[in-house]
Motif scaffolding. Sequence first.
Motif, mmCIF file in Angstrom:
data_model
loop_
_atom_site.group_PDB
_atom_site.id
_atom_site.type_symbol
_atom_site.label_atom_id
_atom_site.label_comp_id
_atom_site.label_asym_id
_atom_site.label_seq_id
_atom_site.Cartn_x
_atom_site.Cartn_y
_atom_site.Cartn_z
ATOM 1 N N ALA A 184 0.835 -1.197 0.000
ATOM 2 C CA ALA A 184 0.000 0.000 0.000
ATOM 3 C C ALA A 184 0.869 1.247 0.000
ATOM 4 N N LEU A 185 1.944 1.234 0.802
ATOM 5 C CA LEU A 185 2.843 2.386 0.810
ATOM 6 C C LEU A 185 3.531 2.516 -0.544
ATOM 7 N N GLY A 186 3.906 1.366 -1.104
ATOM 8 C CA GLY A 186 4.590 1.379 -2.398
ATOM 9 C C GLY A 186 3.704 1.941 -3.486
ATOM 10 N N ARG A 187 2.426 1.664 -3.387
ATOM 11 C CA ARG A 187 1.515 2.146 -4.410
ATOM 12 C C ARG A 187 1.432 3.666 -4.384
ATOM 13 N N GLN A 188 1.664 4.261 -3.197
ATOM 14 C CA GLN A 188 1.600 5.722 -3.099
ATOM 15 C C GLN A 188 2.965 6.359 -3.215
ATOM 16 N N SER A 189 3.962 5.536 -3.509
ATOM 17 C CA SER A 189 5.332 6.041 -3.498
ATOM 18 C C SER A 189 5.574 7.023 -4.638
ATOM 19 N N ASN A 190 6.586 7.896 -4.448
ATOM 20 C CA ASN A 190 6.961 8.809 -5.516
ATOM 21 C C ASN A 190 7.968 8.172 -6.460
ATOM 22 N N LEU A 191 8.506 7.008 -6.067
ATOM 23 C CA LEU A 191 9.501 6.356 -6.907
ATOM 24 C C LEU A 191 8.787 5.509 -7.948
ATOM 25 N N PRO A 192 8.927 5.863 -9.231
ATOM 26 C CA PRO A 192 8.096 5.218 -10.253
ATOM 27 C C PRO A 192 8.250 3.698 -10.312
ATOM 28 N N ILE A 193 9.475 3.180 -10.162
ATOM 29 C CA ILE A 193 9.642 1.727 -10.320
ATOM 30 C C ILE A 193 8.871 0.990 -9.240
ATOM 31 N N ILE A 194 9.034 1.448 -7.998
ATOM 32 C CA ILE A 194 8.317 0.810 -6.894
ATOM 33 C C ILE A 194 6.826 0.908 -7.123
ATOM 34 N N LYS A 195 6.393 2.088 -7.543
ATOM 35 C CA LYS A 195 4.967 2.303 -7.729
ATOM 36 C C LYS A 195 4.410 1.375 -8.804
ATOM 37 N N VAL A 196 5.094 1.312 -9.937
ATOM 38 C CA VAL A 196 4.617 0.458 -11.032
ATOM 39 C C VAL A 196 4.602 -0.998 -10.586
ATOM 40 N N PHE A 197 5.637 -1.407 -9.883
ATOM 41 C CA PHE A 197 5.692 -2.795 -9.432
ATOM 42 C C PHE A 197 4.506 -3.107 -8.522
ATOM 43 N N CYS A 198 4.266 -2.220 -7.535
ATOM 44 C CA CYS A 198 3.192 -2.492 -6.572
ATOM 45 C C CYS A 198 1.833 -2.479 -7.253
ATOM 46 N N VAL A 199 1.626 -1.480 -8.123
ATOM 47 C CA VAL A 199 0.321 -1.391 -8.781
ATOM 48 C C VAL A 199 0.079 -2.634 -9.622
ATOM 49 N N SER A 200 1.095 -3.041 -10.403
ATOM 50 C CA SER A 200 0.839 -4.197 -11.269
ATOM 51 C C SER A 200 0.651 -5.460 -10.444
ATOM 52 N N PHE A 201 1.411 -5.613 -9.383
ATOM 53 C CA PHE A 201 1.241 -6.800 -8.537
ATOM 54 C C PHE A 201 -0.177 -6.855 -7.971
ATOM 55 N N ILE A 202 -0.604 -5.723 -7.387
ATOM 56 C CA ILE A 202 -1.927 -5.702 -6.749
ATOM 57 C C ILE A 202 -3.018 -5.965 -7.775
ATOM 58 N N GLU A 203 -2.902 -5.298 -8.921
ATOM 59 C CA GLU A 203 -3.962 -5.458 -9.917
ATOM 60 C C GLU A 203 -3.977 -6.875 -10.475
ATOM 61 N N PHE A 204 -2.786 -7.458 -10.635
ATOM 62 C CA PHE A 204 -2.755 -8.835 -11.132
ATOM 63 C C PHE A 204 -3.438 -9.772 -10.143
ATOM 64 N N ILE A 205 -3.066 -9.639 -8.869
ATOM 65 C CA ILE A 205 -3.620 -10.537 -7.857
ATOM 66 C C ILE A 205 -5.135 -10.375 -7.769
ATOM 67 N N ARG A 206 -5.574 -9.127 -7.853
ATOM 68 C CA ARG A 206 -7.011 -8.916 -7.699
ATOM 69 C C ARG A 206 -7.779 -9.336 -8.942
#
Lengths: 369, 339
Positions: A184-206
């Motif tokens: 959740a923190l990663g999804r709100q992160s300002n660092l694009p790589i972390i953010k993209v990774f977290c968003v894609s992981f969460i969306e894939f799982i869901r």
Amino acid sequence: MTEKNYIPGEHPDLPPPSNMIGPVAWIRDNLLSSPANIIMTILSVWFLYIVIPPTLNWFFLDAAFTGEDRNACRAVADGACWAFIGERFKLFTYGFYPEEHRWRVNLSFILLIVALIPVLFDKAPFRSLGLKFSIAFPFIAGWLLVGGLGLEPVPTSQFGGFMLTLVIGITGIAFSLPIGILLALGRQSNLPIIKVFCVSFIEFIRGVPLITLLFVASTMLSYFLPPGTNFDLLLRVLIMVVLFSSGYMAEVIRGGLQAIPKGQIEAADSMGLKYWQSMRLIVLPQALKISIPGIVNTFIGLYKDTTLVIIIGLLDPLGIGRASLSDTKWTGLSTEVYIFVAIFFFVSCFGMSRYSLYLENKLETGHKR
Amino acid sequence: MRVTKSAAVAAALSLTAFTAQAATLEDVQARGELNCVVTTGVAGFAAPDENGRWEGFDVDFCRAVAAAVLGDGEKVKFIPTTGKTRFTVLNSGEGDILFRNTTETMSRDADLKLSFLPVNYYDGQGFMIRKELGVTSAKDLDGASVCIQTGTTTELNLADFFRINNISYEPVAIETNEEGITNYSGNRCDVYTTDASGLASTRAALDDPSAHIILPEIISKEPLGGAVRHGDDQWFDIGKWVVNALINAEELGITQANVEELASAAGDNPSINRMLGTESDMGAMVGLDAQWAVRAIKAVGNYGESFDRHIGPNTQIGLERGLNALWKDGGILYAAPIR
């Protein structure tokens, strides 16, 4: 009738009129206040009369608690045949865990309670020491149950029943919360790589049902792994369950994070707090408190989803129950089995839900709208 | 470019799959345990007892193979599967061999790439219905709701039967036999259809068995047998000859009780001697030792003993041998000779 006069200010506190208090008044107010209410009351009483006596009869009065097989049950009573559950109780509890090692399951369960107390109640004695034990508990329990390092190994394929549900449920709960927070923190992160990774992981799982993930873990994985690798099936399941629930957890916690006004973070920044400090001290305590209902909701969902492991050949209580129904001595007792399993899940899930209410009340700081 | 890439991936995959399947015997012996795919519970064929020990007719075949291959009939890991997951589990390599009252069909053999072992139970699909509905023939079932297990041959047979007879039905999809019983006894379907063996045990378990009848029509052939993956002929041979050995053992009068005595020295009957390894070493041909059949029979008994113990007339299930009697007793059980 004479009227009584009192000096102003000296009127004694008289009891309310007798027809306004007591059971009679309560019944009149709550059950018989209008014609519609009267009809509803009569219907409800009639309904309860229809339902409760036969149910009680079936459950207790006309039930057989001992017996060799179903015919023995039938001979003594027409109601439930709990002798079946009694005979199979060990199977329901331990699954196929070897008889001589079952003390390890029992010990793990006792240690689980010891480990839960400091986590659940902040007034527990020796709490800081207890919390250290709680962190170590998953590894201690893993060692006890699986064996190795001096204990005789027990293959995880022999896990089953309530014990399997608890292993999967508690592992999922214990690991998905921290991973979910990070996501959740990663999804709100300002660092694009972390953010993209977290968003894609969460969306894939869901985007994928749990049953698919379990199926992939159990059968498809063998196609991809090099031949001869023996990657424990239960471990694969645990990893999938943890990943799945942390994806959901992340979204629940994101909801909490978004409810924290930006001013709070700016205030933390202005005080010179680093990112992790501001998260740990200011944002997360508030966000998690807001998210409690959602978090517990996810826990309960995860706990109940453990029954899906039947698809990959592990027998949880439901699977054990279904398999037991094929015993020729006992076939046809599905009602008893399903009720028994339902009671187990209800007790566990209701307990979680009540604890979350207790926690919400304890952490109440008057912001409730 | 993309095409070549995916082709390469596919080739790599099939290679992996192939190597994973090649030497099942060595894998099993290295592991010290046979992974046997069974059902999640069909009375008499495979189900755990109150101590968690799997018991049943299919289970006995798993144990016999384990005894032949590993020397101990208890070294089996049972993998319970539903009708839908059984072949995936076997094909992925999670299971080594399958004994899950599975019907041998051409599409399963050729398309799903399974090799079927000799038939261990000849079955056929039947119907059970409540007596009060007054139906006496399956052809009167127009408009009936039918409980049917998904992913099975019974599902396809049912559709065929109703189409041929030009009548309609309403399927109620269920996953397991036990679910079928629950649905049928809860009146959610008029008719329960599955293999006749399953119907007999189901009917025996109902509250009032006499209120239900099994209709006379048997609408299909269901040769039930074990299966292994394509691609490992040695492993297939082991499964095939263990099943044949158990059937031949009944024919030759070898039982769990007398097998050790018969195997201690060569006797008068060369067939027995060959099978029990006192005259020639048949086991070496499939990568096993000479005592393979002795151990298999010692573990579970011959075909007839296993049948009587789990599903025969003296059990709750009460199936007659019928088609499953030896060929010389009027059945069609006719195992190839071991020579």
